[in-house]
Scaffold this motif. Structure first.
Motif: not given
Length: 269
Positions: A141-142, A148-149, A172-173, A211-214
């Motif tokens: 949701e972020l 990234r941070e 997972r997310a 993380l890769e897709p984001r």
């Protein structure tokens, strides 16, 4: 009906009432106020009680579905070149007792996780009571810039878990929360304790898949490399295909593999 709802099943109202009466008795309340949660969840009926406790109610069907998922995951692990390392639960009580203990251990080593209150059984149902975290957000949701941070913090938490011989097993997310500006882990599953190398690699592959897709493959691997060596990253690389075939991960395997190999080549150089 959604396949996950069908797999999860429903709990008869009289059995739910008995759970809530038991909670009221255990916590010296005349009545309790219950809010059921909409959750993309195969394995429990989640609710919030008195805005104070997060409660999971686990049925025999939930335990059976977990056992079936565990079998599938172990088959996937075998196709990745290693033996299966996921462990199943025999009873609903066993499921909630494990999550209680796993959450307790994460907090003991300094990681953020909801405070575990207790785990018990009512009429064949497993009941887990945790601290309720208000106003949390899941990682999915972020915004990307916030993800990234937070990426280095995520890998630091994961490395701390692994340094203590523990594993998450279902990273997972949806199982990574931000509350009060900090990351929290929830919903750790059971993995075999004597398979530390494999479970570490699997967790690391899962985190990179999240993380890769984001934030992209390069920034994902760079963040991981702050806390894991090239040998760890190469081991995780072997689980990327397995993780990719899980329905809750969509990422670019090829790009991640390439960035991992670049880091490994630099280390060897």
């Amino acid at each position: 009906m959604d396949i996950r709802q069908l797999a999860r099943g429903t709990v008869e109202w009289d059995r739910l009432e008995r759970v809530f009466r038991t909670l009221a008795e255990r916590y010296d309340r005349t009545v309790v106020r219950v809010e059921f949660l909409e959750a993309d969840n195969w394995l429990s009926t989640p609710c919030v009680v008195d805005d104070e406790w997060f409660v999971k109610i686990v049925t025999r069907q939930n335990a059976l579905v977990h056992a079936l998922l565990t079998t599938g995951r172990n088959v996937g692990a075998i196709t990745s070149g290693t033996g299966g390392f996921f462990d199943r639960f025999e009873t609903p009580l066993g499921m909630v007792e494990h999550e209680y203990e796993a959450t307790k251990r994460m907090r003991e080593i300094g990681l953020n996780a909801p405070r575990p209150i207790e785990a018990f059984e009512v009429n064949g149902l497993g009941v887990l009571v945790l601290e309720y975290l208000p106003e949390f957000e899941t990682l999915e949701e972020l915004p990307d810039e916030v993800v990234r941070e937070l990426a280095p913090e995520l890998f630091e938490m994961l490395a701390t878990l692994h340094e203590h011989g523990l594993a998450h097993g279902d990273l997972r997310a949806e199982n990574i929360l931000r509350c009060r500006g900090e990351l929290y882990f929830i919903d750790a599953t059971r993995v075999l304790e004597d398979r530390v190398a494999e479970t570490t690699a699997y967790d690391l592959a899962s985190a990179m898949a999240v993380l890769e897709p984001r934030i992209g493959a390069r920034e994902t691997v760079d963040a991981a490399a702050e806390y894991y060596g090239s040998s760890d990253l190469l081991s995780a690389r072997e689980f990327l295909e397995f993780v990719r075939f899980r329905p809750d991960h969509e990422f670019d395997t090829t790009k991640l593999r390439s960035e991992i190999e670049k880091v490994a080549d630099l280390d060897r150089g």
